[in-house]
Design a protein around this motif. Structure first.
Motif, PDB file in Angstrom:
ATOM      1  N   THR A  46    -101.985   1.040   0.799  1.00 34.04           N
ATOM      2  CA  THR A  46    -102.195  -0.550   1.638  1.00 34.04           C
ATOM      3  C   THR A  46    -101.752  -1.630   0.216  1.00 34.04           C
ATOM      4  O   THR A  46    -101.015  -2.390   0.628  1.00 34.04           O
ATOM      5  CB  THR A  46    -103.657  -0.773   1.788  1.00 34.04           C
ATOM      6  N   LEU A  47    -102.184  -1.534  -0.810  1.00 37.32           N
ATOM      7  CA  LEU A  47    -102.132  -2.431  -1.922  1.00 37.32           C
ATOM      8  C   LEU A  47    -100.472  -2.693  -2.087  1.00 37.32           C
ATOM      9  O   LEU A  47     -99.718  -3.508  -2.320  1.00 37.32           O
ATOM     10  CB  LEU A  47    -102.628  -2.135  -2.847  1.00 37.32           C
ATOM     11  N   MET A  48     -99.784  -1.341  -2.037  1.00 38.69           N
ATOM     12  CA  MET A  48     -98.428  -1.267  -2.476  1.00 38.69           C
ATOM     13  C   MET A  48     -97.522  -1.899  -1.297  1.00 38.69           C
ATOM     14  O   MET A  48     -96.574  -2.485  -1.605  1.00 38.69           O
ATOM     15  CB  MET A  48     -97.956   0.290  -2.525  1.00 38.69           C
ATOM     16  N   SER A  49     -98.034  -1.541   0.153  1.00 37.21           N
ATOM     17  CA  SER A  49     -97.485  -2.293   1.082  1.00 37.21           C
ATOM     18  C   SER A  49     -97.279  -3.812   0.904  1.00 37.21           C
ATOM     19  O   SER A  49     -96.504  -4.502   1.182  1.00 37.21           O
ATOM     20  CB  SER A  49     -97.944  -1.908   2.282  1.00 37.21           C
ATOM     21  N   ARG A  56     -98.617  -8.166   5.174  1.00 37.37           N
ATOM     22  CA  ARG A  56     -99.197  -9.392   4.832  1.00 37.37           C
ATOM     23  C   ARG A  56    -100.576  -8.916   4.718  1.00 37.37           C
ATOM     24  O   ARG A  56    -101.423  -8.593   5.354  1.00 37.37           O
ATOM     25  CB  ARG A  56     -98.843 -10.579   5.621  1.00 37.37           C
ATOM     26  N   ALA A  57    -101.283  -9.754   3.453  1.00 38.60           N
ATOM     27  CA  ALA A  57    -102.635  -9.641   3.270  1.00 38.60           C
ATOM     28  C   ALA A  57    -103.337 -10.622   4.161  1.00 38.60           C
ATOM     29  O   ALA A  57    -102.706 -11.747   4.731  1.00 38.60           O
ATOM     30  CB  ALA A  57    -102.944  -9.915   1.706  1.00 38.60           C
ATOM     31  N   ASN A  58    -104.720 -10.252   4.529  1.00 39.54           N
ATOM     32  CA  ASN A  58    -105.413 -11.519   5.245  1.00 39.54           C
ATOM     33  C   ASN A  58    -106.131 -12.603   4.193  1.00 39.54           C
ATOM     34  O   ASN A  58    -106.249 -13.689   4.751  1.00 39.54           O
ATOM     35  CB  ASN A  58    -106.704 -10.770   5.842  1.00 39.54           C
ATOM     36  N   ALA A  59    -106.012 -12.444   3.136  1.00 40.39           N
ATOM     37  CA  ALA A  59    -106.470 -13.188   1.943  1.00 40.39           C
ATOM     38  C   ALA A  59    -105.976 -12.874   0.721  1.00 40.39           C
ATOM     39  O   ALA A  59    -105.530 -11.997   0.354  1.00 40.39           O
ATOM     40  CB  ALA A  59    -108.075 -13.293   1.940  1.00 40.39           C
ATOM     41  N   GLY A  60    -105.913 -13.975  -0.326  1.00 35.42           N
ATOM     42  CA  GLY A  60    -105.422 -13.614  -1.667  1.00 35.42           C
ATOM     43  C   GLY A  60    -104.067 -14.168  -1.890  1.00 35.42           C
ATOM     44  O   GLY A  60    -103.445 -14.644  -0.927  1.00 35.42           O
ATOM     45  N   SER A  61    -103.463 -13.753  -2.840  1.00 32.86           N
ATOM     46  CA  SER A  61    -102.169 -14.189  -3.233  1.00 32.86           C
ATOM     47  C   SER A  61    -101.529 -13.262  -4.332  1.00 32.86           C
ATOM     48  O   SER A  61    -101.957 -12.372  -4.924  1.00 32.86           O
ATOM     49  CB  SER A  61    -102.078 -15.685  -4.147  1.00 32.86           C
ATOM     50  N   VAL A  62    -100.115 -13.361  -4.373  1.00 26.61           N
ATOM     51  CA  VAL A  62     -99.533 -12.511  -5.223  1.00 26.61           C
ATOM     52  C   VAL A  62     -98.520 -13.394  -6.038  1.00 26.61           C
ATOM     53  O   VAL A  62     -97.915 -14.332  -5.518  1.00 26.61           O
ATOM     54  CB  VAL A  62     -98.272 -11.733  -4.481  1.00 26.61           C
ATOM     55  N   GLN A  63     -98.661 -13.434  -7.429  1.00 27.99           N
ATOM     56  CA  GLN A  63     -97.887 -14.479  -8.034  1.00 27.99           C
ATOM     57  C   GLN A  63     -97.072 -13.800  -8.984  1.00 27.99           C
ATOM     58  O   GLN A  63     -97.040 -12.484  -9.667  1.00 27.99           O
ATOM     59  CB  GLN A  63     -99.104 -15.093  -9.137  1.00 27.99           C
ATOM     60  N   ILE A  64     -95.640 -14.401  -8.921  1.00 28.02           N
ATOM     61  CA  ILE A  64     -94.619 -13.872 -10.134  1.00 28.02           C
ATOM     62  C   ILE A  64     -93.699 -15.023 -10.189  1.00 28.02           C
ATOM     63  O   ILE A  64     -93.423 -16.045  -9.343  1.00 28.02           O
ATOM     64  CB  ILE A  64     -93.989 -12.647  -9.233  1.00 28.02           C
ATOM     65  N   ASP A  65     -93.151 -14.794 -11.427  1.00 22.30           N
ATOM     66  CA  ASP A  65     -92.268 -16.097 -11.821  1.00 22.30           C
ATOM     67  C   ASP A  65     -92.684 -17.563 -11.717  1.00 22.30           C
ATOM     68  O   ASP A  65     -92.114 -18.441 -11.394  1.00 22.30           O
ATOM     69  CB  ASP A  65     -91.008 -15.903 -11.069  1.00 22.30           C
ATOM     70  N   GLY A  66     -93.980 -17.655 -11.913  1.00 21.76           N
ATOM     71  CA  GLY A  66     -94.720 -19.001 -11.881  1.00 21.76           C
ATOM     72  C   GLY A  66     -95.167 -19.236 -10.382  1.00 21.76           C
ATOM     73  O   GLY A  66     -95.481 -20.458 -10.248  1.00 21.76           O
ATOM     74  N   ALA A  67     -94.643 -18.783  -9.380  1.00 19.30           N
ATOM     75  CA  ALA A  67     -94.954 -19.205  -7.993  1.00 19.30           C
ATOM     76  C   ALA A  67     -95.975 -18.160  -7.499  1.00 19.30           C
ATOM     77  O   ALA A  67     -96.171 -16.903  -7.815  1.00 19.30           O
ATOM     78  CB  ALA A  67     -93.681 -18.894  -7.327  1.00 19.30           C
ATOM     79  N   SER A  68     -96.638 -18.871  -6.560  1.00 18.06           N
ATOM     80  CA  SER A  68     -97.873 -18.063  -6.035  1.00 18.06           C
ATOM     81  C   SER A  68     -97.625 -17.832  -4.599  1.00 18.06           C
ATOM     82  O   SER A  68     -97.318 -19.030  -3.798  1.00 18.06           O
ATOM     83  CB  SER A  68     -99.220 -18.953  -6.253  1.00 18.06           C
ATOM     84  N   PHE A  69     -97.569 -16.645  -3.916  1.00 21.87           N
ATOM     85  CA  PHE A  69     -97.351 -16.278  -2.748  1.00 21.87           C
ATOM     86  C   PHE A  69     -98.849 -16.045  -1.971  1.00 21.87           C
ATOM     87  O   PHE A  69     -99.364 -15.036  -2.078  1.00 21.87           O
ATOM     88  CB  PHE A  69     -96.525 -15.404  -2.431  1.00 21.87           C
ATOM     89  N   CYS A  71    -101.294 -14.708   0.688  1.00 19.43           N
ATOM     90  CA  CYS A  71    -101.184 -13.397   1.599  1.00 19.43           C
ATOM     91  C   CYS A  71     -99.827 -12.564   1.204  1.00 19.43           C
ATOM     92  O   CYS A  71     -99.484 -11.700   2.121  1.00 19.43           O
ATOM     93  CB  CYS A  71    -101.088 -13.993   2.782  1.00 19.43           C
ATOM     94  N   GLY A  72     -99.203 -12.694   0.234  1.00 19.81           N
ATOM     95  CA  GLY A  72     -98.020 -11.874  -0.293  1.00 19.81           C
ATOM     96  C   GLY A  72     -96.691 -12.427   0.245  1.00 19.81           C
ATOM     97  O   GLY A  72     -96.672 -13.825   0.631  1.00 19.81           O
ATOM     98  N   PHE A  73     -95.864 -11.620   0.307  1.00 19.00           N
ATOM     99  CA  PHE A  73     -94.464 -12.095   0.656  1.00 19.00           C
ATOM    100  C   PHE A  73     -93.952 -11.254   1.622  1.00 19.00           C
ATOM    101  O   PHE A  73     -94.453 -10.060   1.967  1.00 19.00           O
ATOM    102  CB  PHE A  73     -93.510 -12.394  -0.484  1.00 19.00           C
ATOM    103  N   ASN A  76     -87.945  -9.430   2.421  1.00 15.52           N
ATOM    104  CA  ASN A  76     -86.461 -10.115   1.904  1.00 15.52           C
ATOM    105  C   ASN A  76     -86.896 -10.511   0.604  1.00 15.52           C
ATOM    106  O   ASN A  76     -86.178 -10.645  -0.436  1.00 15.52           O
ATOM    107  CB  ASN A  76     -86.149 -10.908   2.979  1.00 15.52           C
ATOM    108  N   GLN A  77     -88.080 -11.251   0.362  1.00 15.32           N
ATOM    109  CA  GLN A  77     -88.467 -11.944  -0.725  1.00 15.32           C
ATOM    110  C   GLN A  77     -88.595 -11.067  -1.651  1.00 15.32           C
ATOM    111  O   GLN A  77     -88.299 -11.130  -2.939  1.00 15.32           O
ATOM    112  CB  GLN A  77     -89.842 -12.785  -0.645  1.00 15.32           C
ATOM    113  N   ALA A  78     -89.284  -9.995  -1.379  1.00 18.79           N
ATOM    114  CA  ALA A  78     -89.594  -8.883  -2.472  1.00 18.79           C
ATOM    115  C   ALA A  78     -88.376  -8.280  -3.062  1.00 18.79           C
ATOM    116  O   ALA A  78     -88.108  -8.221  -4.202  1.00 18.79           O
ATOM    117  CB  ALA A  78     -90.514  -7.673  -1.803  1.00 18.79           C
ATOM    118  N   ARG A  79     -87.272  -8.032  -2.177  1.00 18.60           N
ATOM    119  CA  ARG A  79     -86.066  -7.528  -2.546  1.00 18.60           C
ATOM    120  C   ARG A  79     -85.367  -8.491  -3.536  1.00 18.60           C
ATOM    121  O   ARG A  79     -84.812  -8.084  -4.571  1.00 18.60           O
ATOM    122  CB  ARG A  79     -85.177  -7.202  -1.239  1.00 18.60           C
TER     123      ARG A  79
END
Length: 482
Positions: A46-49, A56-69, A71-73, A76-79
């Motif tokens: 589930t975490l890897m998905s 998409r997550a129900n809460a929380g964020s994923v951070q990369i390259d200084g940006a915070s997404f 509930c995740g992204f 297309n954004q991941a690719r």
């Protein structure tokens, strides 16, 4: 200081009333391999998905390259960010060629000559990971073995088309690979990490974690409960962190085989001219070894069809390794998948004895710890490992006195494996016969006799005392004579 590539903060995922992830937080560093350990249903896939943009997550964020997404992204954004995922369940289209499957996930492969370019990219990536693979971009995926499909899926995940590959998530990538091919992949993972690519490896093979990972993240009940440095780590420490430590494990036992005449032995002929015999004495566990795709699965299917065709008094059950293609009925509930042999009960006026079905399922769900959803939920609501447990329980709860197993431990956690090993030995002691193809060499310690295959023929027959890693590998590469 190591450079942080991606972070998750407070990630929650819920499926109805089931909380699959709870406040997960972790930092992934550039150029490292993180192995993720945990029991089936711990939340790993589930975490890897979420990281791959497939959920998409129900809460929380994923951070990369200084940006915070939040509930995740999305995918297309991941690719675009250079994140690739090799999912536990294969995502290839079987009616398409390998190069056409490349275009499915890389739509930028277009215009005149795209097939040639796609074929060149995937073949080069296969060469890099699996030297000597023998595959071509024009091969139709549906014509490939499960092992070959797994190799294509992995190579497609690492293949670079237009954007750099920065993070590769591998969810049970060796579940359909033999020992030799798995070694090729693990070596490539380490090479990729040295080249700056971050790899996340989900596996129940503890030796793979120790061989490949820089750190081991341990998950339990949807939470990250521990992070272990791989240096000086051993298997017992990982199992303890998972909360699944079994003191002493399961010791293989020698069982006295029945010898009441020819009826106690089942026999099949294999290879050119059918000159080689496979003998299975009643009440024993027989192993099929060798590199993947050498005829082991084909023979299991042949035995199953032969027993069914004869319509003898002998009942046979089959535990599929490729559960999506050969094991589960995706539109049915967990309980229905478990007890398909009893769904039509001629002695019941309602056809289905629902009370007996529920009681039997509850008994076996406790025996092998099937967890994650109610019996009335769809089978796909379970994790891959728990789906595999249902297939195991279905066979062991049946009236079959011969059980055929096609690499059945795919995606099953270490604690459940030990429980199943004990169950197999107990059932064999009662007179049930097992024929077991596995790509995990350690499991042949539980077999009374092991047949090693190469090119559809048996190269060597090993008793339990002879079944060492060296002997298995030597026989797997032994030249086949006509």
């Amino acid at each position: 200081m190591p450079e942080r590539l991606l972070s998750v903060r407070g990630v929650d995922v819920k499926f109805g009333n089931v909380c699959a992830l709870q406040g997960v937080a972790f930092d992934f560093v550039k150029g490292e391999c993180v192995a993720i350990a945990g029991h089936n249903g711990a939340g790993k896939s589930t975490l890897m998905s979420v990281l791959a943009g497939a959920r998409r997550a129900n809460a929380g964020s994923v951070q990369i390259d200084g940006a915070s997404f939040e509930c995740g992204f999305d995918a297309n954004q991941a690719r675009t960010l250079g994140i690739r995922c090799v999912f536990q369940e294969l995502s290839l289209c079987p009616n398409l060629t390998i190069e056409e499957n490349m275009r499915v996930v890389h739509p930028q492969l277009k215009h005149f000559g795209w097939r040639k370019r796609a074929g060149a990219i995937i073949e080069a990536q296969l060469d890099a990971i699996f030297p000597g693979h023998g595959l071509r971009g024009t091969d139709v995926v549906g014509d490939l073995s499960l092992t070959q499909q797994q190799m294509v899926e992995i190579a497609r995940g690492f293949a670079r088309v237009d954007t750099p590959v920065r993070l590769v998530i591998l969810d049970e990538p060796t579940s359909s690979l033999d020992k030799y091919t798995s070694g090729q992949l693990l070596a490539y993972i380490r090479q990729s990490a040295a080249d700056g690519v971050t790899c996340i490896l989900i596996t129940h093979m503890l030796e793979e974690m120790l061989r490949s990972a820089d750190r081991v993240m341990v998950m339990r009940d949807g939470k990250v409960v521990s992070t272990l440095a791989a240096a000086n780590l051993d298997k017992e420490q990982i199992i303890r962190a998972m909360g699944q430590f079994v003191e002493g494990g399961v010791t293989p036992v020698q069982r006295p085989a029945e010898t009441n005449g020819a009826a106690a032995t089942l026999r099949w002929k294999v290879g050119p001219g059918k000159r080689t015999s496979i003998d299975a004495v009643r009440g024993t566990i027989v192993g099929f070894a060798g590199l993947a795709g050498q005829g082991q699965t084909a023979l299991l299917h042949e035995i199953y069809a032969g027993v069914r065709k004869r319509r003898s008094q002998q009942a046979v059950a089959f535990v599929a390794g490729d559960r999506r293609a050969d094991g589960v009925f995706i539109d049915w509930t967990i309980a229905q998948n478990f007890d398909i042999r009893r769904l039509y009960n001629r002695g019941s006026p309602t056809w289905i004895d629902s009370v007996a079905l529920r009681d039997l399922f509850d008994t076996w769900a406790r025996k092998i710890n099937i967890r994650g959803a109610a019996p009335t939920e769809n089978i796909l609501s379970l994790s891959g490992g728990n789906q595999q447990k249902v297939l195991f329980a279905r066979a062991l709860a049946s009236d079959a006195d011969l059980v055929l197993m096609d690499d059945p431990m795919r995606g099953v956690d270490i604690g459940t494996k030990l429980e199943i090993y004990a169950l197999l030995q107990a059932e064999a002691a009662k007179g049930r016969t097992f024929i077991w193809y596995t790509t995990e060499n350690d499991e042949f310690a539980y077999c009374d006799r092991t047949y090693v295959f190469r090119a559809g023929k048996v190269t060597r027959v090993l008793d339990r005392s002879e079944c060492t890693e060296e002997a298995l590998l030597a026989a797997s590469f032994e030249e086949v004579t006509s």
